[in-house]
Design a protein around this motif. Structure first.
Motif, short mmCIF file in Angstrom:
data_model
loop_
_atom_site.label_atom_id
_atom_site.label_comp_id
_atom_site.label_asym_id
_atom_site.label_seq_id
_atom_site.Cartn_x
_atom_site.Cartn_y
_atom_site.Cartn_z
N LEU A 299 42.07 61.11 50.97
CA LEU A 299 42.25 61.63 52.34
C LEU A 299 43.72 61.69 52.71
CD1 LEU A 299 39.32 59.88 54.27
CD2 LEU A 299 39.47 62.28 53.60
N CYS A 300 44.50 60.69 52.28
CA CYS A 300 45.94 60.70 52.54
C CYS A 300 46.62 61.85 51.82
CB CYS A 300 46.56 59.37 52.11
SG CYS A 300 46.18 58.01 53.23
N ALA A 301 46.03 62.27 50.67
CA ALA A 301 46.58 63.41 49.93
C ALA A 301 46.02 64.73 50.48
CB ALA A 301 46.25 63.27 48.45
N GLU A 302 45.36 64.67 51.66
CA GLU A 302 44.83 65.84 52.37
C GLU A 302 43.71 66.56 51.60
OE1 GLU A 302 47.94 68.40 53.80
OE2 GLU A 302 49.33 66.71 54.02
N ASP A 303 42.98 65.78 50.81
CA ASP A 303 41.81 66.33 50.10
C ASP A 303 40.57 65.76 50.80
OD1 ASP A 303 39.83 67.19 48.45
OD2 ASP A 303 40.72 66.44 46.59
N TYR A 304 39.85 66.64 51.49
CA TYR A 304 38.73 66.19 52.33
C TYR A 304 37.37 66.31 51.65
CZ TYR A 304 38.92 71.25 53.10
OH TYR A 304 38.97 72.60 52.92
N HIS A 305 37.31 66.64 50.37
CA HIS A 305 36.02 66.73 49.65
C HIS A 305 35.61 65.34 49.15
CE1 HIS A 305 36.02 71.02 49.98
NE2 HIS A 305 37.11 71.18 49.25
N TRP A 306 35.17 64.51 50.07
CA TRP A 306 34.89 63.12 49.71
C TRP A 306 33.42 62.87 49.40
CZ3 TRP A 306 31.37 60.52 52.71
CH2 TRP A 306 31.08 61.08 53.96
N GLN A 307 32.49 63.74 49.81
CA GLN A 307 31.06 63.41 49.70
C GLN A 307 30.61 63.26 48.24
OE1 GLN A 307 32.20 65.92 51.71
NE2 GLN A 307 31.08 65.97 53.65
N TRP A 308 30.75 64.33 47.46
CA TRP A 308 30.34 64.25 46.06
C TRP A 308 31.21 63.27 45.29
CZ3 TRP A 308 26.25 65.16 43.37
CH2 TRP A 308 25.35 66.17 43.75
N ARG A 309 32.52 63.24 45.65
CA ARG A 309 33.43 62.37 44.91
C ARG A 309 33.05 60.90 45.09
NH1 ARG A 309 39.15 63.81 46.29
NH2 ARG A 309 38.71 65.60 44.96
N SER A 310 32.69 60.52 46.31
CA SER A 310 32.31 59.12 46.54
C SER A 310 31.04 58.77 45.78
CB SER A 310 32.12 58.87 48.05
OG SER A 310 31.06 59.67 48.55
N PHE A 311 30.09 59.72 45.72
CA PHE A 311 28.85 59.47 44.97
C PHE A 311 29.14 59.33 43.48
CE2 PHE A 311 25.03 60.78 42.71
CZ PHE A 311 24.03 60.09 43.39
N LEU A 312 29.96 60.23 42.96
CA LEU A 312 30.22 60.22 41.51
C LEU A 312 31.17 59.09 41.10
CD1 LEU A 312 30.64 64.07 40.94
CD2 LEU A 312 28.69 62.65 40.29
N THR A 313 32.04 58.66 42.00
CA THR A 313 33.00 57.60 41.66
C THR A 313 32.28 56.31 41.27
OG1 THR A 313 34.73 58.53 43.06
CG2 THR A 313 34.91 56.19 42.53
N SER A 314 31.40 55.84 42.15
CA SER A 314 30.66 54.62 41.81
C SER A 314 29.52 54.93 40.85
CB SER A 314 30.12 53.95 43.07
OG SER A 314 29.40 54.87 43.86
N GLN B 175 43.47 74.58 53.74
CA GLN B 175 43.85 74.67 52.33
C GLN B 175 44.29 73.30 51.84
OE1 GLN B 175 46.80 77.62 51.49
NE2 GLN B 175 46.71 77.32 49.29
N ILE B 176 43.80 72.93 50.66
CA ILE B 176 44.15 71.62 50.09
C ILE B 176 45.41 71.79 49.26
CG2 ILE B 176 43.38 69.79 48.53
CD1 ILE B 176 40.49 70.59 49.26
N PRO B 177 46.46 70.98 49.52
CA PRO B 177 47.71 71.12 48.75
C PRO B 177 47.52 70.72 47.28
CG PRO B 177 47.78 69.17 50.14
CD PRO B 177 46.53 69.91 50.50
N GLU B 178 48.50 71.06 46.47
CA GLU B 178 48.48 70.69 45.05
C GLU B 178 48.44 69.18 44.91
OE1 GLU B 178 48.32 71.31 41.03
OE2 GLU B 178 48.30 72.87 42.58
#
Length: 614
Positions: free
Chosen positions: A532-547, A461-464
């Motif tokens: 990742l430090c905030a314990e949110d592991y959904h990095w795949q789409w986010r990394s693509f959309l960030t740049s 579970q991802i924290p708030e």
């Protein structure tokens, strides 16, 4: 170059070719013959490459022919007669008036060099434009538009530049078989009444046409040519006088320095994280042996069992990454060749031809990357994956391009791609690119990507999350720095496309390309680490959309450029501008998004591979 007139006693004919006419007030270019100028019907048109056809260049022979070192004064070319009572003549005259109202410009070529119109601008500098206007308009209020000079005083009238003074500069080559080489061709457009049509003397006032004129109207076209020996210009640097009058390089250097400061700042931030924060974290985690210590885990270590969990819509992400890889390699190779001088402005259409051919041949890496990533996401529908990789993004681009082409066909523009060329592009796509994509996918599906840590069966579970670690703010912030590196260079690129200025600074462009890749990578890695430090592991789409969000800023800038810098009028031109801009934004989105994803993928794989995980 002309043959040797001094040594062999021969006379060389210098041919002048005409290209399409374009305007900064309209996106629609037109062929030379569309305006009913003097034309040469007997000679065969030069062959055009794919890039020239895509850019709408239509090079044709002209009736302007000169004998080397034989000056000519007020030579008649032809006379065009229009009777306004004839519907066809009136349509031709109205089209000519429309061309003058929108400031359409000739583009002539001598010895593969543009014939330039040089005039003084502010600060005592001289600007050499590789084009000159067909005429100009004086409004009902007496305001002279564009090229109309002070002695054009007739109100609500169109002034036709029906005479050209051509000066051809050359130098004699003593030690070679070639007797002389042409090093510059300059032109000065003028307007003469020419009362004696059979024997023109380039006399009388300027030739003008009242806006509401009725009756028979004649336009005599004449030219004068002069030859000047110039020993100061070498043949290899004969383009320099045109390029030196283009937008100044000191602005480009400012752009580069601005970008480098951003890169250094980001590099320092990433280095600080890698060397200090991560080093301490990894050392502490690797020293934890007891269960009590393990329970004190926090930050990015806590999500090690979920960080490689397959993302939602993994099929679409893998397809985007495959197409983005194809675009990235194509851009890199094209710019590298351009830096080496293979794709200079002298090789017309070479840049676009190179890009299209490379894109077609790079189907294999696109299929390989998409298939391998899709398999690592746990996907099993390999046929759907390879078909989407081959057809989704190219299909969207082609559909947009085809609609734009239909508009160009309807407007009768020279930029409309001929049906045969359209079929040829489809053949390249279906017969070469698609099979290569299948070959790449075959090898990609053979072996997936092995992750350094196992994925838990039950998702954590991802924290708030706080505001700045939520997905949307991070994505919006991530595109600002990469866009800041490129926006000055972007101005010159848009100028070259829409304001018809010559672009030649490929060295600067290649450097900005490298800076953009580094900035996208580092900005995405920074934000990925914070999430990742905030314990949110959904990095795949986010990394693509960030740049990839840099493309949204590009789109906003293109809209601002349209309303602030361009004087484009007409619904068709507006639709074409935004249609082509959407194609560029999509390609840029895939390109930058792919950079961000692979930078994050490398970063995540690296940090979790050096941590001992039970």
């Amino acid at each position: 170059s002309p043959s040797n007139p001094s040594n062999r006693g021969t006379v060389s004919t210098i041919e002048l070719f005409v290209n399409r006419l374009d305007s900064v007030e309209s996106v629609l270019p037109y062929e030379y013959t569309a305006f009913d100028f003097c034309s040469e019907k007997t000679m065969k048109r030069p062959s055009e490459n794919l890039g020239q056809v895509l850019f709408g260049e239509r090079i044709e022979p002209s009736p302007y022919k000169f004998e080397f070192k034989k000056p000519a004064v007020c030579q008649k070319v032809c006379t065009r007669t229009y009777d306004t009572s004839s519907p066809s003549d009136k349509a031709k005259l109205d089209f000519l008036k429309k061309g003058m109202l929108l400031n359409y410009q000739h583009h002539w070529i001598v010895d593969n060099m543009p014939v330039t119109w040089c005039y003084d601008v502010e600060d005592g500098q001289k600007f050499c434009n590789p084009g000159f206007p067909i005429g100009c308009y004086v409004t009902e209020g007496g305001r002279a538009k564009d090229a109309c000079v002070s002695n054009f005083k007739e109100k609500d009238a169109f002034y036709i530049f029906n005479h050209v003074d051509i000066t051809i500069h050359y130098h004699i080559v003593e030690h070679e078989q070639l007797g002389a080489r042409l090093v510059a061709a300059k032109i000065e457009p003028k307007s003469y009444e020419n009362p004696n049509d059979d024997n023109p003397d380039c006399a009388g006032g300027p030739k003008f046409l009242k806006n509401k004129y009725t009756g028979v109207f004649k336009i005599p076209y004449t030219y004068s040519v002069n030859f000047v020996e110039d020993k100061s210009i070498r043949w290899a640097s004969r383009w320099d006088y045109i390029l030196e009058s283009m937008p100044h390089t000191n602005i480009q250097w400012f752009s580069i320095m601005n970008s480098l400061v951003i890169v250094l700042f980001l590099s320092g931030m990433v280095a600080m994280i890698m060397l200090r924060t991560l080093h301490k974290d990894i050392a502490r985690y690797n020293q934890m042996d007891s269960v009590e210590d393990a329970q004190e885990e926090f930050g990015w270590k806590l999500v090690h069992g979920d960080v490689f969990r397959p993302p939602r819509k993994g099929m679409l992400l893998s397809v985007f990454l495959g197409s983005g890889t194809q675009i990235f390699i194509m851009t890199f190779v094209t710019l590298f060749f351009a830096c080496l001088g293979f794709l200079s402005p002298a090789n017309r259409g070479a840049l676009m031809t190179c890009a299209v051919v490379l894109w077609v041949l790079l189907g294999t890496p696109a299929g390989y990357v998409a298939a391998r990533l899709y398999k690592s996401f746990g996907g099993e529908k390999w046929k759907t994956n390879v078909l989407l990789t081959a057809f989704l993004c190219p299909g969207v681009v082609f559909a947009d391009f085809f609609v734009m082409n239909l508009i160009l066909w309807g407007e009768g523009s020279s930029a409309a791609m001929p049906f045969g060329t359209l079929v040829a592009i489809l053949a390249l796509w279906f017969c070469i690119s698609v099979p290569l994509t299948f070959i790449g996918a075959y090898f990609g599906f053979k072996k997936g990507i092995e992750h350094p840590v196992r994925t838990n069966q039950i998702p954590r579970q991802i924290p708030e999350q706080s505001f700045y670690t939520k997905p949307l703010p991070g994505i919006v912030m991530g595109g600002i720095l990469p866009f800041g590196c490129i926006f000055i260079q972007l101005f010159f690129i848009l100028n070259s496309i829409w304001s018809h200025q010559m672009y030649y600074m490929f060295g600067f462009l290649f450097l900005v390309f490298i800076i953009l890749v580094i900035t996208c990578s580092e900005a995405t890695i920074l934000l990925c680490y914070f999430h990742l430090c905030a314990e949110d592991y959904h990095w795949q789409w986010r990394s693509f959309l960030t740049s990839g969000f840099t493309a949204v800023y590009f789109l906003v800038y293109a809209i601002h450029y349209f309303f602030s810098k361009l004087q484009i009028t007409g619904l068709a031109s507006t639709i074409l501008y935004f249609g082509y801009t959407m194609i560029m934004a999509l390609i840029f989105f895939l390109f930058t998004g792919t950079i961000g994803f692979f930078a994050c993928f490398w970063f995540v794989t690296k940090i979790y591979s050096v941590v001992k995980v039970d």
